[in-house]
Design a protein around this motif. Structure first.
Motif, PDB file in Angstrom:
ATOM      1  N   ALA A  53     -50.065   9.353  26.388  1.00 39.99           N
ATOM      2  CA  ALA A  53     -51.306   8.904  25.756  1.00 39.99           C
ATOM      3  C   ALA A  53     -52.523   9.445  26.487  1.00 39.99           C
ATOM      4  N   GLU A  54     -53.559   9.704  25.722  1.00 40.75           N
ATOM      5  CA  GLU A  54     -54.827  10.157  26.293  1.00 40.75           C
ATOM      6  C   GLU A  54     -55.434   9.068  27.173  1.00 40.75           C
ATOM      7  N   ASP A  55     -55.446   7.840  26.682  1.00 45.59           N
ATOM      8  CA  ASP A  55     -55.938   6.687  27.434  1.00 45.59           C
ATOM      9  C   ASP A  55     -54.892   5.580  27.291  1.00 45.59           C
ATOM     10  N   SER A 104     -53.095  10.515  20.597  1.00 43.06           N
ATOM     11  CA  SER A 104     -54.464  10.566  21.100  1.00 43.06           C
ATOM     12  C   SER A 104     -55.050   9.171  20.959  1.00 43.06           C
ATOM     13  N   ASP A 105     -56.279   8.994  21.394  1.00 40.81           N
ATOM     14  CA  ASP A 105     -56.913   7.672  21.261  1.00 40.81           C
ATOM     15  C   ASP A 105     -57.064   7.278  19.796  1.00 40.81           C
ATOM     16  N   SER A 123     -49.600   8.950  31.215  1.00 39.61           N
ATOM     17  CA  SER A 123     -50.970   9.399  31.037  1.00 39.61           C
ATOM     18  C   SER A 123     -51.017  10.919  30.909  1.00 39.61           C
ATOM     19  N   HIS A 138     -54.070  13.702  29.752  1.00 33.01           N
ATOM     20  CA  HIS A 138     -55.416  13.942  29.255  1.00 33.01           C
ATOM     21  C   HIS A 138     -55.975  15.225  29.857  1.00 33.01           C
ATOM     22  N   GLN A 143     -56.044   2.155  25.947  1.00 31.14           N
ATOM     23  CA  GLN A 143     -56.281   2.123  24.513  1.00 31.14           C
ATOM     24  C   GLN A 143     -54.962   2.066  23.748  1.00 31.14           C
ATOM     25  N   THR A 144     -54.007   2.860  24.199  1.00 31.45           N
ATOM     26  CA  THR A 144     -52.715   2.928  23.515  1.00 31.45           C
ATOM     27  C   THR A 144     -51.929   1.638  23.676  1.00 31.45           C
TER      28      THR A 144
END
Length: 293
Positions: free
Chosen positions: A48-50, A97-98, A70, A72, A53-54
């Motif tokens: 995940a990008e963040d 992605s987010d 992580s 990114h 958030q995920t």
């Protein structure tokens, strides 16, 4: 370049893991697809990008991954090869992605390249996309369009990008942040003229809003309605009459001989230079030939 044919995931029987690119909602959780949920539930690793958030997304759909990793822009150099190693060892990996589709204006595209170089199967799990969602309701032409992602911050760099896009008669699509949108519009008006645009913000969310008008009208709108939320900026492509005028403008002050010489200096033969000159001026090749003998 070597031709590479990828079999669908259903046709492969080897034990290698696979990379799934999973589309996620861009604001409204109801836009999550059943297939995306099933994929995230079944994969060994979610990158995940963040991760914060995920985790909210995963919690909402009661998904508990074995590993949340992580990945990114700032750690892709180290994380990318490690993720590829996990897949080669047989683990299935889902990249998110987010919001929206991974690998669109984010480092997911680099992971895809690494995966393909390693012979890994890459599988798209379609989902929401902000730019296309804005395009289909914009009222601007949809037959042809160019996605430009995020525009450069500096005016001179933006000018280079927009001059390259300026010949496109399709709609132009960009992403922009609320604190830069007014400055970006001012630059675009200076570079492109006062074209028709659409400002789409907070797509699929409670405060979703579309402002349609000329660049100047939208600048004035933003003066009274301070920018909030992320924007999709859609810009009308160059009109055919503008394109024709630009094509003709550069040779208007040239004599017929100088016009032909221009193309000869570019490497064309005398015959081809006269033919191209005739096309520019709406003449026949014989007209040009007769005028120059």
């Amino acid at each position: 370049m070597t031709l590479h044919i990828q079999k669908s995931y259903a046709e492969r029987s080897d034990d290698a893991g696979k990379l799934y690119l999973v589309g996620t909602p861009i604001g409204n959780l109801d836009d999550m697809t059943f297939r995306a949920i099933k994929t995230l539930q079944s994969c060994d690793i979610i990158a995940a990008e963040d991760t914060r958030q995920t985790r909210k997304l995963l919690t909402h759909f009661e998904i508990t991954p074995s590993m949340l990793f992580s990945y990114h822009e700032h750690n892709k150099g180290a994380s990318g090869p490690e993720l590829i190693r996990y897949i080669i060892e047989g683990k299935n990996l889902a990249l998110v992605s987010d919001a929206g589709l991974p690998a669109i204006s984010d480092p997911g595209s680099d992971l895809v390249k690494l995966a393909l170089e390693a012979g890994i199967t890459v599988i798209p799990i379609p989902g929401a996309n902000a730019a296309l969602s804005a395009l289909i309701v914009s009222g601007l032409p949809t037959e042809r369009f160019t996605f430009g992602g995020f525009l450069p911050r500096e005016k001179k760099d933006m000018r280079k990008v927009m001059e390259a896009f300026n010949e496109s008669n399709g709609t132009l699509l960009f992403y922009e942040s609320p604190h830069r949108i007014r400055k970006t519009l001012a630059y675009l008006e200076e570079i492109l003229g006062d074209r028709s645009i659409v400002l789409a913000r907070e797509l699929t969310k409670r405060h979703e809003e579309f402002a349609r008008g000329s660049i100047q009208e939208c600048i004035e709108w933003l003066e009274e309605h301070p920018p909030l939320g992320e924007y999709c900026l859609l810009v009308e492509g160059i009109r055919e009459e503008e394109r024709k005028a630009e094509r003709e403008a550069w040779w208007q002050l040239l004599s017929l001989e100088d016009h032909v010489s221009h193309y000869e200096n570019e490497g064309l033969s005398r015959k081809d230079a006269m033919k191209k000159t005739a096309t520019d001026r709406g003449l026949t090749k014989r007209d040009v030939y007769n005028a120059l003998i």
